[in-house]
Design a protein around this motif. Structure first.
Motif, PDB file in Angstrom:
ATOM      1  N   ILE A 157      93.503 -96.454  63.179  1.00  0.00           N
ATOM      2  CA  ILE A 157      93.576 -97.246  62.030  1.00  0.00           C
ATOM      3  C   ILE A 157      92.769 -98.606  61.915  1.00  0.00           C
ATOM      4  CG2 ILE A 157      95.556 -98.817  62.668  1.00  0.00           C
ATOM      5  CD1 ILE A 157      95.349 -96.823  59.350  1.00  0.00           C
ATOM      6  N   ALA A 158      92.304 -99.094  63.057  1.00  0.00           N
ATOM      7  CA  ALA A 158      91.291-100.194  62.820  1.00  0.00           C
ATOM      8  C   ALA A 158      90.235 -99.965  62.205  1.00  0.00           C
ATOM      9  CB  ALA A 158      90.981-100.716  64.340  1.00  0.00           C
ATOM     10  N   THR A 159      89.618 -98.984  61.991  1.00  0.00           N
ATOM     11  CA  THR A 159      88.382 -98.693  61.390  1.00  0.00           C
ATOM     12  C   THR A 159      88.786 -99.014  59.796  1.00  0.00           C
ATOM     13  OG1 THR A 159      87.927 -96.816  62.830  1.00  0.00           O
ATOM     14  CG2 THR A 159      86.313 -97.144  61.092  1.00  0.00           C
ATOM     15  N   ALA A 160      89.812 -98.487  59.237  1.00  0.00           N
ATOM     16  CA  ALA A 160      90.067 -98.778  58.030  1.00  0.00           C
ATOM     17  C   ALA A 160      90.810 -99.973  57.610  1.00  0.00           C
ATOM     18  CB  ALA A 160      91.319 -97.646  57.630  1.00  0.00           C
ATOM     19  N   ASN A 161      91.315-100.598  58.556  1.00  0.00           N
ATOM     20  CA  ASN A 161      92.026-101.823  58.236  1.00  0.00           C
ATOM     21  C   ASN A 161      90.753-102.922  58.365  1.00  0.00           C
ATOM     22  OD1 ASN A 161      94.414-100.850  58.272  1.00  0.00           O
ATOM     23  ND2 ASN A 161      95.080-101.797  60.177  1.00  0.00           N
ATOM     24  N   ALA A 162      89.752-102.993  59.132  1.00  0.00           N
ATOM     25  CA  ALA A 162      88.615-103.883  58.879  1.00  0.00           C
ATOM     26  C   ALA A 162      87.959-103.715  57.760  1.00  0.00           C
ATOM     27  CB  ALA A 162      87.669-103.369  60.404  1.00  0.00           C
ATOM     28  N   VAL A 163      87.760-102.440  56.890  1.00  0.00           N
ATOM     29  CA  VAL A 163      87.433-102.566  55.907  1.00  0.00           C
ATOM     30  C   VAL A 163      88.085-103.477  54.765  1.00  0.00           C
ATOM     31  CG1 VAL A 163      86.616-100.988  53.792  1.00  0.00           C
ATOM     32  CG2 VAL A 163      86.048-100.239  56.261  1.00  0.00           C
ATOM     33  N   LYS A 164      89.394-102.933  54.886  1.00  0.00           N
ATOM     34  CA  LYS A 164      90.412-103.625  54.026  1.00  0.00           C
ATOM     35  C   LYS A 164      90.504-105.059  53.833  1.00  0.00           C
ATOM     36  CE  LYS A 164      93.767-102.721  51.120  1.00  0.00           C
ATOM     37  NZ  LYS A 164      93.408-101.928  49.676  1.00  0.00           N
ATOM     38  N   TYR A 165      90.214-105.695  55.442  1.00  0.00           N
ATOM     39  CA  TYR A 165      90.071-107.129  55.594  1.00  0.00           C
ATOM     40  C   TYR A 165      89.136-107.922  54.785  1.00  0.00           C
ATOM     41  CZ  TYR A 165      92.517-106.231  59.928  1.00  0.00           C
ATOM     42  OH  TYR A 165      93.628-105.951  61.000  1.00  0.00           O
ATOM     43  N   THR A 166      88.167-107.208  54.180  1.00  0.00           N
ATOM     44  CA  THR A 166      86.970-107.818  53.636  1.00  0.00           C
ATOM     45  C   THR A 166      87.355-107.523  52.099  1.00  0.00           C
ATOM     46  OG1 THR A 166      85.803-105.530  53.203  1.00  0.00           O
ATOM     47  CG2 THR A 166      85.380-106.802  55.088  1.00  0.00           C
ATOM     48  N   GLY A 167      88.204-106.938  51.831  1.00  0.00           N
ATOM     49  CA  GLY A 167      88.720-106.781  50.088  1.00  0.00           C
ATOM     50  C   GLY A 167      88.387-105.712  49.646  1.00  0.00           C
ATOM     51  N   ALA A 168      87.125-104.699  50.490  1.00  0.00           N
ATOM     52  CA  ALA A 168      86.631-103.343  50.196  1.00  0.00           C
ATOM     53  C   ALA A 168      87.426-102.448  50.031  1.00  0.00           C
ATOM     54  CB  ALA A 168      85.169-103.213  50.851  1.00  0.00           C
ATOM     55  N   LYS A 169      87.315-101.148  49.527  1.00  0.00           N
ATOM     56  CA  LYS A 169      88.023-100.080  50.017  1.00  0.00           C
ATOM     57  C   LYS A 169      87.560 -99.000  50.851  1.00  0.00           C
ATOM     58  CE  LYS A 169      89.361 -96.270  46.725  1.00  0.00           C
ATOM     59  NZ  LYS A 169      88.967 -95.659  45.656  1.00  0.00           N
ATOM     60  N   PRO A 170      88.427 -98.768  51.705  1.00  0.00           N
ATOM     61  CA  PRO A 170      87.845 -97.420  52.723  1.00  0.00           C
ATOM     62  C   PRO A 170      88.059 -96.155  51.828  1.00  0.00           C
ATOM     63  CG  PRO A 170      90.117 -98.477  53.437  1.00  0.00           C
ATOM     64  CD  PRO A 170      89.619 -99.304  52.207  1.00  0.00           C
ATOM     65  N   VAL A 171      87.190 -95.305  51.977  1.00  0.00           N
ATOM     66  CA  VAL A 171      87.233 -94.112  51.284  1.00  0.00           C
ATOM     67  C   VAL A 171      87.122 -93.277  52.444  1.00  0.00           C
ATOM     68  CG1 VAL A 171      85.601 -92.470  50.117  1.00  0.00           C
ATOM     69  CG2 VAL A 171      86.102 -95.029  49.341  1.00  0.00           C
ATOM     70  N   PHE A 172      87.928 -92.321  52.465  1.00  0.00           N
ATOM     71  CA  PHE A 172      88.248 -91.373  53.787  1.00  0.00           C
ATOM     72  C   PHE A 172      87.501 -90.056  53.572  1.00  0.00           C
ATOM     73  CE2 PHE A 172      92.106 -94.014  53.258  1.00  0.00           C
ATOM     74  CZ  PHE A 172      91.773 -94.779  54.472  1.00  0.00           C
ATOM     75  N   ALA A 173      86.657 -89.771  54.407  1.00  0.00           N
ATOM     76  CA  ALA A 173      85.741 -88.714  54.317  1.00  0.00           C
ATOM     77  C   ALA A 173      86.358 -87.771  55.462  1.00  0.00           C
ATOM     78  CB  ALA A 173      84.352 -88.707  54.806  1.00  0.00           C
ATOM     79  N   ASP A 174      86.434 -86.423  55.333  1.00  0.00           N
ATOM     80  CA  ASP A 174      86.851 -85.455  56.176  1.00  0.00           C
ATOM     81  C   ASP A 174      85.940 -85.379  57.490  1.00  0.00           C
ATOM     82  OD1 ASP A 174      88.520 -83.590  57.048  1.00  0.00           O
ATOM     83  OD2 ASP A 174      88.115 -82.055  55.740  1.00  0.00           O
ATOM     84  N   ILE A 175      86.448 -84.823  58.315  1.00  0.00           N
ATOM     85  CA  ILE A 175      85.892 -84.661  59.541  1.00  0.00           C
ATOM     86  C   ILE A 175      84.853 -83.077  59.667  1.00  0.00           C
ATOM     87  CG2 ILE A 175      87.115 -86.231  61.009  1.00  0.00           C
ATOM     88  CD1 ILE A 175      88.558 -83.489  62.187  1.00  0.00           C
ATOM     89  N   ASP A 176      84.176 -83.033  60.557  1.00  0.00           N
ATOM     90  CA  ASP A 176      83.390 -81.701  60.960  1.00  0.00           C
ATOM     91  C   ASP A 176      84.453 -81.148  61.853  1.00  0.00           C
ATOM     92  OD1 ASP A 176      80.890 -80.140  61.492  1.00  0.00           O
ATOM     93  OD2 ASP A 176      81.621 -80.683  63.577  1.00  0.00           O
ATOM     94  N   ILE A 177      84.749 -80.158  61.680  1.00  0.00           N
ATOM     95  CA  ILE A 177      85.723 -79.252  62.565  1.00  0.00           C
ATOM     96  C   ILE A 177      85.504 -79.031  63.970  1.00  0.00           C
ATOM     97  CG2 ILE A 177      85.317 -76.906  61.778  1.00  0.00           C
ATOM     98  CD1 ILE A 177      88.762 -78.299  61.799  1.00  0.00           C
ATOM     99  N   GLU A 178      84.316 -78.933  64.177  1.00  0.00           N
ATOM    100  CA  GLU A 178      83.539 -78.809  65.735  1.00  0.00           C
ATOM    101  C   GLU A 178      83.669 -80.133  66.361  1.00  0.00           C
ATOM    102  OE1 GLU A 178      80.033 -76.670  65.943  1.00  0.00           O
ATOM    103  OE2 GLU A 178      80.936 -74.901  64.430  1.00  0.00           O
ATOM    104  N   THR A 179      83.089 -81.290  65.698  1.00  0.00           N
ATOM    105  CA  THR A 179      82.967 -82.374  66.680  1.00  0.00           C
ATOM    106  C   THR A 179      84.012 -83.369  66.430  1.00  0.00           C
ATOM    107  OG1 THR A 179      81.671 -83.703  64.770  1.00  0.00           O
ATOM    108  CG2 THR A 179      80.360 -82.290  66.375  1.00  0.00           C
ATOM    109  N   TRP A 180      84.780 -83.144  65.493  1.00  0.00           N
ATOM    110  CA  TRP A 180      86.050 -84.126  65.055  1.00  0.00           C
ATOM    111  C   TRP A 180      85.529 -85.268  64.529  1.00  0.00           C
ATOM    112  CZ3 TRP A 180      88.404 -83.261  70.658  1.00  0.00           C
ATOM    113  CH2 TRP A 180      88.826 -82.063  70.698  1.00  0.00           C
ATOM    114  N   CYS A 181      84.145 -85.519  64.312  1.00  0.00           N
ATOM    115  CA  CYS A 181      83.811 -86.853  63.620  1.00  0.00           C
ATOM    116  C   CYS A 181      83.288 -86.685  62.418  1.00  0.00           C
ATOM    117  CB  CYS A 181      82.308 -87.062  64.394  1.00  0.00           C
ATOM    118  SG  CYS A 181      82.525 -87.444  66.160  1.00  0.00           S
ATOM    119  N   ILE A 182      82.913 -87.546  61.704  1.00  0.00           N
ATOM    120  CA  ILE A 182      82.651 -87.593  60.128  1.00  0.00           C
ATOM    121  C   ILE A 182      81.867 -86.352  59.533  1.00  0.00           C
ATOM    122  CG2 ILE A 182      80.756 -89.213  59.989  1.00  0.00           C
ATOM    123  CD1 ILE A 182      82.398 -90.421  57.500  1.00  0.00           C
ATOM    124  N   SER A 183      82.154 -85.675  58.617  1.00  0.00           N
ATOM    125  CA  SER A 183      81.629 -84.661  57.902  1.00  0.00           C
ATOM    126  C   SER A 183      80.376 -85.250  57.103  1.00  0.00           C
ATOM    127  CB  SER A 183      82.495 -83.738  57.365  1.00  0.00           C
ATOM    128  OG  SER A 183      81.814 -83.166  56.365  1.00  0.00           O
TER     129      SER A 183
END
Ligand SMILES: Cc1ncc(COP(=O)(O)O)c(C=O)c1O
Length: 366
Positions: free
Chosen positions: A85-111
Motif C-alpha cells: 500500500i505504501a506505493t499508493a499512499n506516497a502518491v496520495k500524500y502529494t495530493g496527486a491521484k494514484p491510478v491503478f494499472a493491472d499486472i502482467d500475469i507472468e511477472t506479477w509486475c505492472i502491465s
C-alpha cells in the motif's frame, strides 16, 4: 515442540554489531556521520548510479522523490494495482491521484499494455514496482515515458540487486527508491534510499529531506520541507549489510532453488517467475496455487502454521482498499492472482533441511 520458521528474519553478524557499536561510541548518533556518507557512496556504486540519498524509510523515499519531481494535486501517477500500500499512499500524500494499472500475469509486475490504456493528460509519472524481487519490464516503460514525457520512479523496495537486462534496478528510471525495513534483502531496521543519475533531482531531494534549509543561510527556509533523514547508527548497520549483499542475494537464490527442486512435481503450483531478461533476487519465495481461493488459502496457511511454518498472503490489490475503491473497478489479472498466492519462509538463515521440511509439509496438504 515444533520449530517455528518465520517468513523472514534479518541476518546479523559480528560486522553489523561492530559498525553499530562504533557509530554509537563515536557520538554521531543522529543524521550526520561517516557511516551515512559511506553507506550512500557504497550503495550508489552497488546500484550503478551517480547519487544515492539515505532517507528514513521507503515510504517517505517515494514521497520525497515524487515531491522533488514536482508531482502535486491534480496530477495522476500510474502504479501497479498489486503492490504494498505504501506505493499508493506516497502518491496520495502529494495530493496527486494514484491510478491503478493491472499486472502482467507472468511477472506479477505492472502491465505495459495497461499503462498505455491508463494514461490521460493529467498523467505525470509511473511507478513500476519490482515485485517480490523480480524486475518490471523496464525498456517498454522507458519508451512510454519518452513518448508521453513522464517521470519513472522505480519502486525497488523489494528488489535490491535485481537486474533488468544486466542493469541493476534503481539505475534505469529517473530514480529508484529502496526500503531497508527488517524483512528486506538488506536492513537498517527502518530506512530507505533514493538512487539517481540526475544531479538536480538529487540536490532537490536532499534539500527537501532537511526541511528545505538554505545552503547559504543556516536556518533559513523558503519552502516547506521534511525531516526524512536516516541516522548514522542505521547507516552503520546498512553499510555492514551492504558489504555482504552479494553473499545474501546468492543465498536467497539458493533457497529458491531448493524450493524449486523440492516442489517440482506438484501440479497446479507456480513459484516465482524469472524472465530470460531478468535476475530475480527472490525477496520472498512465492507459491501460487491455481486451486486457491481466499478460504482455501486461509485453511492451508493455518495448517502450515500448526506445523511451525509461517506464511503470508499476497498483497491485496490497492484498488480494493476502502480509501481507493471505486464501484465496478477491477483489474482482471491482479484480482485473479492475489487470492491464490502466498509467501513462504524466505530468510537467508534457512538451511536445506528447513526447506526440505517445508516442501514435504506443503506436499502433505496440497
Ligand atoms: C513495494 C513496496 N514499496 C514501498 C515500501 C515501503 O517501504 P518502508 O516499509 O521502508 O516504508 C515497501 C515495503 O515495505 C514495499 O514492499
Amino acid at each position: 515442540m515444533t520449530k517455528f520458521i518465520p517468513v523472514s528474519e534479518p541476518t546479523i553478524t559480528e560486522k553489523e554489531i561492530e559498525y553499530v557499536m562504533q557509530a554509537v561510541k563515536s557520538g554521531w548518533v543522529s543524521s550526520l556521520g561517516e557511516y551515512i556518507n559511506k553507506f550512500e557512496d557504497g550503495f550508489a556504486k552497488f546500484v550503478g548510479t551517480k547519487y544515492a540519498l539515505t532517507v528514513a524509510n521507503g515510504t517517505v523515499g517515494l514521497h520525497l522523490a515524487l515531491v522533488s519531481l514536482g508531482i502535486k494535486e491534480g496530477d495522476e501517477v500510474i502504479i501497479p494495482d498489486l503492490t504494498f500500500i505504501a506505493t499508493a499512499n506516497a502518491v496520495k500524500y502529494t495530493g496527486a491521484k494514484p491510478v491503478f494499472a493491472d499486472i502482467d500475469i507472468e511477472t506479477w509486475c505492472i502491465s505495459v499494455e495497461d499503462i498505455e490504456r491508463k494514461i490521460t493528460r493529467r498523467t505525470k509519472a509511473i511507478i513500476p514496482v519490482h515485485l517480490y524481487g523480480h524486475p518490471a519490464d523496464m525498456n517498454p516503460i522507458m519508451e512510454i515515458a519518452k513518448k508521453y514525457n513522464l517521470y519513472i520512479i522505480e519502486d525497488c523496495a523489494e528488489a535490491h540487486g535485481a537486474e533488468y537486462k544486466g542493469k541493476k534496478v534503481g539505475s534505469i528510471g529517473h530514480c529508484g527508491v529502496f526500503s531497508f525495513y527488517g524483512n528486506k534483502i538488506i536492513t537498517t531496521g527502518e530506512g530507505g534510499m533514493i538512487t539517481t543519475n540526475d544531479e538536480k533531482l538529487y540536490e532537490k531531494a536532499k534539500y527537501l529531506r532537511d526541511h528545505a534549509m538554505s545552503k547559504e543561510k543556516r536556518y533559513w527556509h523558503t519552502e516547506i520541507g521534511y525531516n526524512y533523514r536516516m541516522t548514522n547508527i542505521q547507516a552503520a548497520l546498512g553499510l555492514a549489510q551492504l558489504e555482504r549483499i552479494n553473499e545474501i542475494i546468492q543465498k536467497k537464490r539458493q533457497v529458491f532453488e531448493w524450493y524449486k527442486e523440492g516442489l517440482k512435481d506438484l501440479e497446479g503450483i507456480k513459484l516465482n517467475p524469472e524472465k530470460e531478461w531478468a535476475k530475480n533476487v527472490y525477496w520472498m519465495v512465492c507459491l501460487v496455487n491455481e486451486n486457491f481461493d481466499e478460504e482455501k488459502r486461509k485453511d492451508f496457511m493455518k495448517k502450515l502454521k500448526e506445523k511451525g511454518i509461517d506464511t503470508r498472503p499476497f498483497f491485496y490489490p490497492c484498488s480494493m482498499m476502502p480509501m481507493y475503491k471505486k464501484d465496478g473497478f477491477i483489474n482482471p489479472a491482479s484480482y485473479k492472482i492475489y487470492k491464490k498466492g502466498i509467501n513462504l519462509p524466505s530468510s537467508y538463515n534457512l538451511t536445506f533441511d528447513d526447506v526440505s521440511y517445508i516442501c514435504r509439509t506443503i506436499k502433505e496438504f496440497i
